[in-house]
Design a protein around this motif. Sequence first.
Motif, mmCIF file in Angstrom:
data_model
loop_
_atom_site.group_PDB
_atom_site.id
_atom_site.type_symbol
_atom_site.label_atom_id
_atom_site.label_comp_id
_atom_site.label_asym_id
_atom_site.label_seq_id
_atom_site.Cartn_x
_atom_site.Cartn_y
_atom_site.Cartn_z
ATOM 1 N N ARG A 97 -0.929 -1.399 -5.419
ATOM 2 C CA ARG A 97 -0.790 -1.403 -4.533
ATOM 3 C C ARG A 97 -2.071 -0.745 -4.283
ATOM 4 O O ARG A 97 -2.029 -0.010 -5.518
ATOM 5 C CB ARG A 97 0.959 -0.700 -3.607
ATOM 6 N N LEU A 98 -2.731 -0.997 -3.139
ATOM 7 C CA LEU A 98 -3.799 0.062 -2.373
ATOM 8 C C LEU A 98 -3.298 1.249 -2.282
ATOM 9 O O LEU A 98 -2.016 1.450 -1.994
ATOM 10 C CB LEU A 98 -3.911 -0.884 -0.864
ATOM 11 N N GLY A 99 -4.643 2.015 -3.101
ATOM 12 C CA GLY A 99 -3.839 3.622 -3.110
ATOM 13 C C GLY A 99 -2.942 4.284 -4.170
ATOM 14 O O GLY A 99 -2.290 4.923 -4.090
ATOM 15 N N SER A 100 -2.878 3.423 -5.012
ATOM 16 C CA SER A 100 -2.146 3.337 -5.707
ATOM 17 C C SER A 100 -2.589 3.642 -7.269
ATOM 18 O O SER A 100 -3.455 2.848 -7.703
ATOM 19 C CB SER A 100 -0.126 2.874 -6.276
ATOM 20 N N SER A 101 -2.577 4.386 -8.411
ATOM 21 C CA SER A 101 -2.638 3.865 -9.837
ATOM 22 C C SER A 101 -1.526 3.620 -10.409
ATOM 23 O O SER A 101 -1.897 3.063 -11.616
ATOM 24 C CB SER A 101 -3.336 5.493 -10.197
ATOM 25 N N GLN A 102 -0.293 3.193 -10.286
ATOM 26 C CA GLN A 102 0.826 3.245 -11.244
ATOM 27 C C GLN A 102 1.132 1.810 -10.907
ATOM 28 O O GLN A 102 0.849 1.254 -10.163
ATOM 29 C CB GLN A 102 1.867 3.457 -9.919
ATOM 30 N N THR A 103 1.259 0.657 -11.770
ATOM 31 C CA THR A 103 0.941 -0.572 -12.054
ATOM 32 C C THR A 103 2.475 -0.801 -12.155
ATOM 33 O O THR A 103 3.172 -0.508 -12.159
ATOM 34 C CB THR A 103 0.453 -1.125 -13.897
ATOM 35 N N GLN A 104 2.105 -2.446 -11.547
ATOM 36 C CA GLN A 104 3.641 -2.825 -10.652
ATOM 37 C C GLN A 104 3.954 -4.371 -11.547
ATOM 38 O O GLN A 104 2.829 -4.838 -11.407
ATOM 39 C CB GLN A 104 4.228 -3.247 -9.537
ATOM 40 N N ASN A 105 4.970 -4.656 -11.499
ATOM 41 C CA ASN A 105 5.092 -5.952 -12.563
ATOM 42 C C ASN A 105 5.649 -7.073 -11.204
ATOM 43 O O ASN A 105 6.634 -6.368 -11.231
ATOM 44 C CB ASN A 105 5.762 -5.292 -13.792
ATOM 45 N N CYS A 106 5.856 -7.911 -11.761
ATOM 46 C CA CYS A 106 6.493 -9.267 -11.182
ATOM 47 C C CYS A 106 6.483 -10.541 -11.711
ATOM 48 O O CYS A 106 5.240 -10.377 -12.625
ATOM 49 C CB CYS A 106 6.827 -9.119 -9.456
ATOM 50 N N ASP A 107 7.808 -11.434 -11.139
ATOM 51 C CA ASP A 107 7.425 -12.573 -11.644
ATOM 52 C C ASP A 107 7.752 -13.628 -10.643
ATOM 53 O O ASP A 107 8.883 -13.658 -9.957
ATOM 54 C CB ASP A 107 9.370 -12.903 -12.426
ATOM 55 N N VAL A 108 6.591 -14.316 -10.201
ATOM 56 C CA VAL A 108 6.583 -14.791 -9.175
ATOM 57 C C VAL A 108 5.986 -16.634 -9.258
ATOM 58 O O VAL A 108 4.508 -16.418 -10.387
ATOM 59 C CB VAL A 108 5.525 -14.118 -8.131
ATOM 60 N N ARG A 109 6.687 -17.018 -8.554
ATOM 61 C CA ARG A 109 6.091 -18.851 -8.764
ATOM 62 C C ARG A 109 5.259 -18.977 -7.562
ATOM 63 O O ARG A 109 5.864 -18.637 -6.686
ATOM 64 C CB ARG A 109 6.727 -19.940 -8.932
ATOM 65 N N ILE A 110 3.418 -19.544 -7.715
ATOM 66 C CA ILE A 110 2.811 -19.073 -6.622
ATOM 67 C C ILE A 110 2.925 -21.035 -6.470
ATOM 68 O O ILE A 110 2.515 -21.440 -7.384
ATOM 69 C CB ILE A 110 1.200 -18.900 -7.095
ATOM 70 N N ILE A 111 3.469 -21.179 -5.271
ATOM 71 C CA ILE A 111 2.423 -23.129 -4.263
ATOM 72 C C ILE A 111 2.171 -22.292 -3.409
ATOM 73 O O ILE A 111 1.281 -21.902 -2.789
ATOM 74 C CB ILE A 111 3.044 -23.158 -4.045
ATOM 75 N N HIS B 153 0.518 -1.258 0.000
ATOM 76 C CA HIS B 153 0.264 -0.030 0.445
ATOM 77 C C HIS B 153 0.879 1.288 -0.031
ATOM 78 O O HIS B 153 2.058 1.605 0.117
ATOM 79 C CB HIS B 153 -0.813 -0.124 1.325
ATOM 80 N N GLU B 154 0.481 2.266 -0.020
ATOM 81 C CA GLU B 154 1.371 3.570 -0.426
ATOM 82 C C GLU B 154 0.747 4.697 0.835
ATOM 83 O O GLU B 154 -0.033 3.438 1.527
ATOM 84 C CB GLU B 154 0.216 4.452 -0.919
ATOM 85 N N LYS B 155 1.331 5.266 1.468
ATOM 86 C CA LYS B 155 1.451 6.123 3.092
ATOM 87 C C LYS B 155 -0.645 6.893 2.258
ATOM 88 O O LYS B 155 -0.825 7.076 1.758
ATOM 89 C CB LYS B 155 2.460 7.421 2.510
ATOM 90 N N GLY B 156 -0.836 6.731 3.011
ATOM 91 C CA GLY B 156 -2.342 6.943 3.607
ATOM 92 C C GLY B 156 -3.720 6.041 2.913
ATOM 93 O O GLY B 156 -4.806 6.959 2.591
ATOM 94 N N ALA B 157 -3.223 5.556 2.558
ATOM 95 C CA ALA B 157 -4.444 4.574 1.750
ATOM 96 C C ALA B 157 -5.399 4.000 2.678
ATOM 97 O O ALA B 157 -6.374 3.958 1.942
ATOM 98 C CB ALA B 157 -3.371 3.491 1.050
ATOM 99 N N PHE B 158 -5.212 4.295 3.632
ATOM 100 C CA PHE B 158 -6.004 3.942 4.867
ATOM 101 C C PHE B 158 -5.383 4.010 5.768
ATOM 102 O O PHE B 158 -4.835 4.500 6.210
ATOM 103 C CB PHE B 158 -6.821 2.244 4.729
ATOM 104 N N THR B 159 -6.290 4.056 7.358
ATOM 105 C CA THR B 159 -6.210 4.610 8.177
ATOM 106 C C THR B 159 -4.735 3.963 9.214
ATOM 107 O O THR B 159 -4.867 2.379 8.722
ATOM 108 C CB THR B 159 -7.287 4.301 8.929
ATOM 109 N N GLY B 160 -4.423 4.462 9.712
ATOM 110 C CA GLY B 160 -3.178 3.823 10.014
ATOM 111 C C GLY B 160 -1.485 3.611 8.797
ATOM 112 O O GLY B 160 -0.263 2.942 9.586
#
Length: 520
Positions: A292-306, A241-248
């Motif tokens: 991320r929560l509170g962001s409009s920027q798209t991130q990319n990742c390469d992750v294997r899911i088990i 999440h980004e700063k300020g995306a939700f309380t806390g």
Amino acid sequence: MQRHRAARKCDEPLCGYDAGASFDGKFDVENLPMIDRVMLIGGDTRLRKLVEEACGAENVHALHAASYEAVSPPAASGERPSEIVLCDYETFPSVRSDWPTVGVLLIDEPSSSDTTIEAIKQGALDFLVRPTTVASLARQIRDALRISRAIELPAERDETHRDSRVERIIGQSPAMTELYKLVALIAPRDINVLITGESGTGKELVARAILHHSPRRDHPYLAVNCAAIPETLLESELFGHEKGAFTGATSRRLGKFEQCDGGTLFLDEVGDIPLPTQAKLLRVLQDGSFQRLGSSQTQNCDVRIISATHQPLETMIREQRFRRDLYYRFRVASVEVPPLREREVDVVLLAHYFVRRYNALLGTEIRSFAPDTLPLLLRYPWPGNVRELENAIKSALVVARGTILLPEFLPDHIRAGTPAAAEDAIPDSRAVGFETLPLRQLADRLIAGPSFEGRVRATALDVLDRELVRAALERHAGRLAPAARQLGISRATLRQRVRQLGLETEFKVTGIRSNEMASD
């Protein structure tokens, strides 16, 4: 390479030696006729006889070499001494290196999971654990010959070293041997894996075994228990999440997908992921992108899911509690971990393992089991699987004296052969007349009841908890989310208490109901 199967009868000697003979000299590989042959390297008299009988059943020649040195080095043409070689794990690397097109069946004493997995990864056709039978070995030889005829060059040998710090899976039962083979096939391939099985069977250990034998073993690995994280925080845990995306949210936080970029993410209890988060997971599994929560920027990742679950996802799909498309993304390959009650031989192995493991931690010196102890462990059905067995051994060691684990050290329900859940069932206040009692009368009845001896306080708390949970679920028509909020506990905790208190049937609650989604 042509074979002349009709050139000789199967009882005709090869190169002047009877089929199955031992050799003090060298095999002349170039002069061996090309018919179906199975060679045993090493082994005792009993094993040699077993191989001869199995080969006889399949109408193929059996050869025997006392050691690998008795087999001459390969000719320049790469001619192989036989279609199939049976050998132990120590001989396997030499055979694999000198004759890469030979089909190898490893036949050895019971071994660790790593031995089987590594052997299959490095090109062995199968791993046979002694003792075996003529029929079983004959079938394996038949299958191996069929595969061998189609082999040109097997996959390049994986020289990945073993890491002794990795916790191993304990098990030598046929069910676990098949699981090791499946892990060996799945691990090197960069695909998502769904692990299913009852609670306590060791699904995370299987996930770590897949990681340990995968190309991503030296890259980041993180585990997330989706049932233990409140649904309001799960999305942030996964995607950040980004700063300020939700309380806390006082600062930017990277989620598990970003932290695991290039590595492996283990998602445990995926059946507890709420539908909105399932939709976001589907996107990242499709193209590796997320926000991320509170962001409009798209991130990319390469992750294997088990992923892993003990819940029936197919049923949840029919009940619209789990997305079908996400299920197929998780389940590119699947592994089902067998329950302990189907792995009788492993109960004994695990019991010894846990004794050795906890002797040092608990200051005990147990060296063996009394003759009457192991039958009790084998008779018990182990509904809690490996985790329950581990806790039972720890409990026994706490009260143990001397060097022998006696039956009386085991918990009462193990000795009785009755699961603790059935023996110590929480009394239903309606069934025993507790519901309308004032608190003082309830206390007096519990104190006076001999059946509650030593469990008075725990029973009173359970009776009260049952009525609180029942009232909350009745108020909210069986919907878990609002009932959990009112009780001040997580949905996962409420679901667990519903099961413990035996209220599932009463409220038809087995997870997240479809009508619960609207309330989230």
